[in-house]
Enzyme design. Structure first.
Site, PDB file in Angstrom:
ATOM      1  N   PHE A 124      -9.687   2.973  20.122  1.00  0.00           N
ATOM      2  CA  PHE A 124      -9.522   2.043  21.068  1.00  0.00           C
ATOM      3  C   PHE A 124      -8.273   1.155  20.648  1.00  0.00           C
ATOM      4  O   PHE A 124      -7.948   0.806  19.570  1.00  0.00           O
ATOM      5  CB  PHE A 124     -10.915   1.213  21.129  1.00  0.00           C
ATOM      6  N   MET A 126      -7.723  -1.800  21.086  1.00  0.00           N
ATOM      7  CA  MET A 126      -7.829  -3.187  20.409  1.00  0.00           C
ATOM      8  C   MET A 126      -7.972  -2.993  18.899  1.00  0.00           C
ATOM      9  O   MET A 126      -7.568  -3.914  18.187  1.00  0.00           O
ATOM     10  CB  MET A 126      -8.880  -3.964  21.128  1.00  0.00           C
ATOM     11  N   GLU A 209      -3.768 -21.838  -7.791  1.00  0.00           N
ATOM     12  CA  GLU A 209      -2.414 -21.876  -8.005  1.00  0.00           C
ATOM     13  C   GLU A 209      -1.733 -22.839  -7.045  1.00  0.00           C
ATOM     14  O   GLU A 209      -0.628 -22.538  -6.763  1.00  0.00           O
ATOM     15  CB  GLU A 209      -1.738 -20.631  -7.973  1.00  0.00           C
ATOM     16  N   GLY A 210      -2.224 -23.821  -6.336  1.00  0.00           N
ATOM     17  CA  GLY A 210      -1.713 -24.585  -5.430  1.00  0.00           C
ATOM     18  C   GLY A 210      -2.001 -23.892  -4.091  1.00  0.00           C
ATOM     19  O   GLY A 210      -1.977 -22.943  -3.641  1.00  0.00           O
TER      20      GLY A 210
END
Ligand SMILES: Cc1cc2nc3c(=O)[nH]c(=O)nc-3n(C[C@H](O)[C@H](O)[C@H](O)COP(=O)(O)OP(=O)(O)OC[C@H]3O[C@@H](n4cnc5c(N)ncnc54)[C@H](O)[C@@H]3O)c2cc1C
Length: 230
Positions: A124, A126, A209-210
């Site tokens: 398919f 999609m 880590e931010g």
């Protein structure tokens, strides 16, 4: 709070204020025995994912450290922390591309096996579009991570490149895991297959880590000329 390796860690690298008036310039770095007096470790049991990696809190109550616990200079901790982040952020980005790779592996296998309406769902368009997007983002994330790692190997400053890699790889991992869960249909919602775990684990890469916001803050700082490498 939220310290990786706790409650099973023997030692920790701890940053603490040694001169509050100096704000971030008054932070020092220490190596600490996490089984020492006044130190307690507790597990955080309420995590969404990353069950393979213990995470917890450390409580200090009247803890005393020997003089030689200091790493580097007194009040020199901020610089150490920033240097560390260029490495630890990069390792987080590397783990995120691992999640992306796993999502592609599981999704493509499932898309070739699972048949609906008389053909594999991978036929398919999609589903193909979803897989193609995962692959493109994964490849882009890998290149950003490899560039930042290469710069590290050359001894070059790579703060911006690490933030670009960490931001993009973390976001791409979550996107890939979200798509993988969709491709698996109901089984995406089941612990029988690994994609639900990948989605739960991937969310950590937008945080650790931010956060992604903090990476964008750094990236925008460079773009706007407010941050410069010395
Ligand atoms: C599994 C796991 C392991 C961890 N391991 C460690 C570890 O080993 N060591 C360690 O030190 N930490 C560790 N952490 C902590 C982690 O680094 C922090 O949770 C993370 O940096 C976010 O900080 P915070 O939770 O205080 O969020 P907050 O700072 O409270 O942020 C909340 C929200 O506000 C946003 N925000 C905050 N400031 C800004 C800003 N200036 N601009 C725009 N948006 C902003 C954030 O993006 C986020 O969306 C771990 C966390 C997790 C989940």
């Amino acid at each position: 709070m939220w310290i990786s390796g706790v409650p099973v860690a023997d030692v920790g690298i701890i940053f603490a204020s040694t001169d509050r008036e100096l704000k971030h310039r008054g932070i020092s770095c220490f190596i600490v025995d996490l089984y020492g007096p006044g130190v307690t470790q507790n597990a955080i049991e309420t995590k969404l994912g990353l069950y393979c990696a213990p995470t917890g809190e450390i409580i200090f109550e009247e803890a005393r450290l020997p003089k030689d616990a200091l790493i580097g200079e007194k009040n020199g901790g901020f610089k150490i922390c920033m240097n560390m982040l260029d490495s630890t952020r990069l390792s987080s980005a590397s783990r995120a591309i691992g999640v992306g790779a796993a999502c592609i592996e599981h999704s493509t296998r499932y898309a070739n096996e699972r048949e609906q309406f008389g053909r594999p769902i991978g036929e398919f368009q999609m589903i193909q579009e979803q897989i193609a997007t995962m692959v493109v983002e994964h490849e882009a994330a890998k290149l950003l991570v490899y560039r930042a790692a290469w710069m590290r190997d050359q001894g070059m400053r790579n703060t911006l490149q690490v933030s670009l890699a960490k931001y993009f790889a973390g976001e791409a991992a979550v996107e890939a895991a979200n798509t993988a869960v969709k491709i698996f249909g109901s089984y995406g919602f089941s612990t029988e297959y690994p994609v639900e775990r990948l989605l739960r684990d991937s969310k950590s890469y937008q945080i650790v880590e931010g956060t992604s916001n903090i990476q964008k803050f750094i990236i925008a700082g460079y773009a706007l000329g407010k941050r410069k490498d010395k």
